[in-house]
Design an enzyme around this catalytic site. Structure first.
Site, PDB file in Angstrom:
ATOM      1  N   GLU A  57      27.526  -4.435  46.411  1.00  0.00           N
ATOM      2  CA  GLU A  57      27.334  -5.845  46.760  1.00  0.00           C
ATOM      3  C   GLU A  57      28.502  -6.690  46.250  1.00  0.00           C
ATOM      4  O   GLU A  57      28.632  -7.860  46.597  1.00  0.00           O
ATOM      5  CB  GLU A  57      26.036  -6.381  46.119  1.00  0.00           C
ATOM      6  CG  GLU A  57      24.768  -5.832  46.729  1.00  0.00           C
ATOM      7  CD  GLU A  57      23.532  -6.126  45.874  1.00  0.00           C
ATOM      8  OE1 GLU A  57      23.622  -6.928  44.908  1.00  0.00           O
ATOM      9  OE2 GLU A  57      22.467  -5.530  46.163  1.00  0.00           O
TER      10      GLU A  57
ATOM     11  N   ASP B  22      24.217   5.677  29.815  1.00  0.00           N
ATOM     12  CA  ASP B  22      23.793   6.524  28.693  1.00  0.00           C
ATOM     13  C   ASP B  22      22.789   7.589  29.152  1.00  0.00           C
ATOM     14  O   ASP B  22      21.839   7.275  29.888  1.00  0.00           O
ATOM     15  CB  ASP B  22      23.137   5.618  27.630  1.00  0.00           C
ATOM     16  CG  ASP B  22      22.891   6.325  26.317  1.00  0.00           C
ATOM     17  OD1 ASP B  22      23.861   6.831  25.724  1.00  0.00           O
ATOM     18  OD2 ASP B  22      21.722   6.385  25.874  1.00  0.00           O
TER      19      ASP B  22
HETATM   20  O1  TEU Z   1      24.131  10.137  23.373  1.00  0.00           O
HETATM   21  C1  TEU Z   1      23.627  11.205  24.110  1.00  0.00           C
HETATM   22  C2  TEU Z   1      23.382  12.411  23.253  1.00  0.00           C
HETATM   23  O2  TEU Z   1      22.321  12.937  23.281  1.00  0.00           O
HETATM   24  C3  TEU Z   1      24.361  12.981  22.321  1.00  0.00           C
HETATM   25  O3  TEU Z   1      25.651  12.606  22.446  1.00  0.00           O
HETATM   26  C4  TEU Z   1      23.814  12.860  20.934  1.00  0.00           C
HETATM   27  O4  TEU Z   1      24.153  11.640  20.342  1.00  0.00           O
HETATM   28  C5  TEU Z   1      24.353  13.961  20.079  1.00  0.00           C
HETATM   29  O5  TEU Z   1      23.942  15.142  20.663  1.00  0.00           O
HETATM   30  C6  TEU Z   1      23.802  13.892  18.685  1.00  0.00           C
HETATM   31  O6  TEU Z   1      24.486  14.832  17.906  1.00  0.00           O
HETATM   32  C7  TEU Z   1      23.914   8.850  23.801  1.00  0.00           C
HETATM   33  C8  TEU Z   1      24.680   7.901  22.915  1.00  0.00           C
HETATM   34  O7  TEU Z   1      26.062   8.149  23.053  1.00  0.00           O
HETATM   35  C9  TEU Z   1      24.207   8.057  21.498  1.00  0.00           C
HETATM   36  O8  TEU Z   1      24.923   7.262  20.606  1.00  0.00           O
HETATM   37  C10 TEU Z   1      22.746   7.689  21.459  1.00  0.00           C
HETATM   38  O9  TEU Z   1      22.245   7.949  20.180  1.00  0.00           O
HETATM   39  C11 TEU Z   1      21.946   8.483  22.477  1.00  0.00           C
HETATM   40  O10 TEU Z   1      22.540   8.498  23.762  1.00  0.00           O
HETATM   41  C12 TEU Z   1      20.584   7.854  22.671  1.00  0.00           C
HETATM   42  O11 TEU Z   1      20.711   6.632  23.330  1.00  0.00           O
END
Ligand code: TEU
Ligand code: CA
Length: 558
Positions: free
Chosen positions: A261, A212
């Site tokens: 690993e 993420d």
């Molecule tokens: O998302 C990363 C992110 O910043 C975008 O996809 C964001 O959700 C979008 O711009 C909002 O409109 C990841 C995850 O996929 C998301 O669900 C999480 O909220 C975010 O990270 C934080 O962990």
């Protein structure tokens, strides 16, 4: 004879290079105990369905203990299962059942931030400014009188400030919600703890990790900080304080050491969203994470020119890194494609017409403009077949195989996404693509569970239920099943390689490419298009008088 799929997948350590990966959003997939929240028991009961889709892997979005301030992307404990979702024993059972079914397992790893309930963050709050406990997160002293002014005027990605005061004149930094404090990746304990987590889940049989916000880990927040306006003008890359700095490479080199690993080596895919981004190839080398998501296709609308551009860009960037391309049309953060493709301007050449338009449409409760359901569905099927004909791996999001549309009219009191709460009247957020799946066309939650679902499902979900679509050869599910099964055969067919050759058509609105004998033609024009010679293998919609109707993809063998 080429090796069959089953034998190839389990013996080839590079299985992931052309895998179809199906994203499960656990809380909304299937509810095994009727409490309205999807869980591991629900996933276990649907393994036969997953196997029947001819996918290679699933990716589980977070299932960790969490207060759900951001749908589980606020993790309390990285090495445990949320008791509402199940137990670690159930996790092992699900992994074993999926492996028996020939399906690999990716899990989501959330390294940029923990939740504010994580033991380390609780310890940081209890400790003094400047303490080792606080050093695992990003604390800065406030400015001005009583240190009451945040260290900078930066907005958070979900609205509001990126800084939260803790009451002693200090603030902590959070890119996302205040419940998601960012880790300090300069701290060796943070680095070491994530290696422990990667080993923990690898030891539990996990094959891969979806990382993420992969580009945000390395930061330079030395003071004085730039203003928000200055920050916005810094290009994402080596000089940006937050995103895509060169130092992230070193972090993932360490992760690669852990992946190697294991036999076969564990794999990973980086989530980072700067488009277009030639620098993404760095994350996708085999010295780093191995793969990166390219969202270019998702942002290309239904425009022949932009889709062509997205494909050539991604193929070029991945060739540089030696990695395999990735393709995505949907995930849990975006308006579902059956809806996007049914709204006006999706064929526009302005790449930002899309997300802005989608957001404005959601604010109207989905009534203005009126969604063209049939057109959206045809285009979504055509784009799915185009994506599945490309070399590399394709990521599907649960429900897209049903042609599910966005649920736009969720009442305010039922909404969960922090974006809705932090940007009132501006962005309703992402709940509309996270509504629990319909499995049957009746029952309290359309077969999702035995009680009501945690997000309300509209009555029209009945038409998209798995059971109903399975009985209809013209359904979106039938289209996906045909394409996925054929893709498995065709990718192993002699002469089919990773080389994409564009075939010139008279009309620039008709995109046509081949991989050896396998030809894929998509008609983006408003009028029917001529076919090519060859054996028709599959179509996303019925041909009329031997012509390819608008918004239709055809696969041929030549
Ligand atoms: O998302 C990363 C992110 O910043 C975008 O996809 C964001 O959700 C979008 O711009 C909002 O409109 C990841 C995850 O996929 C998301 O669900 C999480 O909220 C975010 O990270 C934080 O962990
Ligand atoms: Ca449940």
């Amino acid at each position: 004879m080429p090796a069959t799929h089953e034998t190839r997948q389990w013996t080839d350590p590079r299985w992931w290079r052309d895998a179809v990966v199906y994203q499960i959003y656990p809380r909304s997939f299937a509810d095994g105990n009727g409490d309205g929240i999807g869980d591991l028991a629900g996933i276990a009961s649907r393994v036969p369905y997953l196997k029947s889709l001819d996918i290679d892997a699933v990716w589980l979005s977070p299932f960790y203990p969490s207060a759900l301030a951001d749908g589980g992307y606020d993790v309390d404990d990285y090495r445990a299962v949320d008791p509402r979702i199940g137990t670690i024993e159930q996790f092992d059972t699900v992994v074993a059942a999926l492996h028996d079914a020939g399906v690999r397992v990716f899990i989501d790893i959330v390294p940029n931030h923990s939740s504010n309930r994580h033991a380390w963050f609780q310890a940081a709050l209890a400790a003094e400014p400047g303490s080792p406990e606080r050093d695992r997160y990003i604390f800065r002293r406030g400015h001005g009188e009583n240190h009451a002014t945040p260290p900078s005027d930066w907005p958070g990605a979900f609205g509001g400030s990126a800084w939260e005061p803790v009451g002693d004149g200090w603030f902590y930094f959070h890119i996302f919600a205040p419940e998601q404090p960012d880790f300090n990746w300069d701290n060796p304990q943070v680095r070491e703890d994530f290696l422990t987590t990667l080993r923990f889940w690898s030891d539990h049989g996990v094959d891969g990790f979806r990382v993420d916000v992969a580009m945000a880990l390395a930061k330079d927040l030395s003071e004085p900080l730039p203003s928000a306006a200055e920050l916005a003008a810094i290009p994402i890359g080596p000089t940006h304080p937050l995103y895509d700095r060169d130092e992230v490479d070193e972090i993932y080199a360490g992760w690669r050491g852990v992946f190697n690993e294991y036999d076969p080596p564990r794999v990973a895919v980086a989530e980072l969203w700067a488009e277009p981004s030639p620098r993404k190839a760095r994350y996708a080398t085999e010295a780093s994470l191995g793969q990166a998501f390219f969202f270019d296709l998702m942002h290309a609308g239904f425009s022949a020119r932009r889709v062509h551009r997205a494909i050539t860009d991604v193929l070029g960037w991945t060739a540089e890194s030696g990695s395999a391309p990735t393709w995505v049309l949907a995930n849990h953060d975006n308006v579902r494609q059956a809806t996007r493709f049914g709204l006006p301007d999706v064929d526009s050449d302005d790449p930002w017409a899309g997300p802005d338009r989608d957001r404005r449409w959601l604010l109207t409760g989905g009534v203005d403009p009126v969604e063209d359901v049939a057109l959206g569905r045809a285009r979504a099927q055509a784009m799915a077949m185009l994506m599945l004909a490309l070399p590399g791996s394709a990521y599907l999001y649960q429900g897209e195989e049903l042609g599910l549309r966005e649920v736009a009219d969720i009442p305010a009191q039922a909404r969960q996404d922090p974006i809705f709460f932090r940007s009132p009247g501006f962005n309703v957020g992402r709940d509309g693509c996270r509504v629990p799946l319909p499995w049957t066309s009746d029952g309290p939650s359309f077969g999702f569970g035995t009680g009501a679902a945690h997000l309300p499902q509209p009555a029209w979900f009945a038409d998209y239920a798995v059971a109903r679509e399975d009985a209809d050869p013209d359904s979106t599910l039938a289209c996906y099943r045909r394409a996925l099964a054929l893709r498995r055969q065709l990718r192993d067919m002699p002469g089919v390689g990773d080389e994409v050759t564009w075939l010139d058509r008279d009309d620039p609105q008709v995109l046509c490419f081949s991989r050896g004998p396998w030809v894929c033609l998509t008609n983006f024009a408003g009028a029917p298009a001529a076919l090519l010679d060859g054996e028709i293998l599959a179509t996303s919609g019925e041909l009329t008088d031997g012509l390819v109707p608008p918004a239709t993809t055809v696969w041929l063998k030549r």
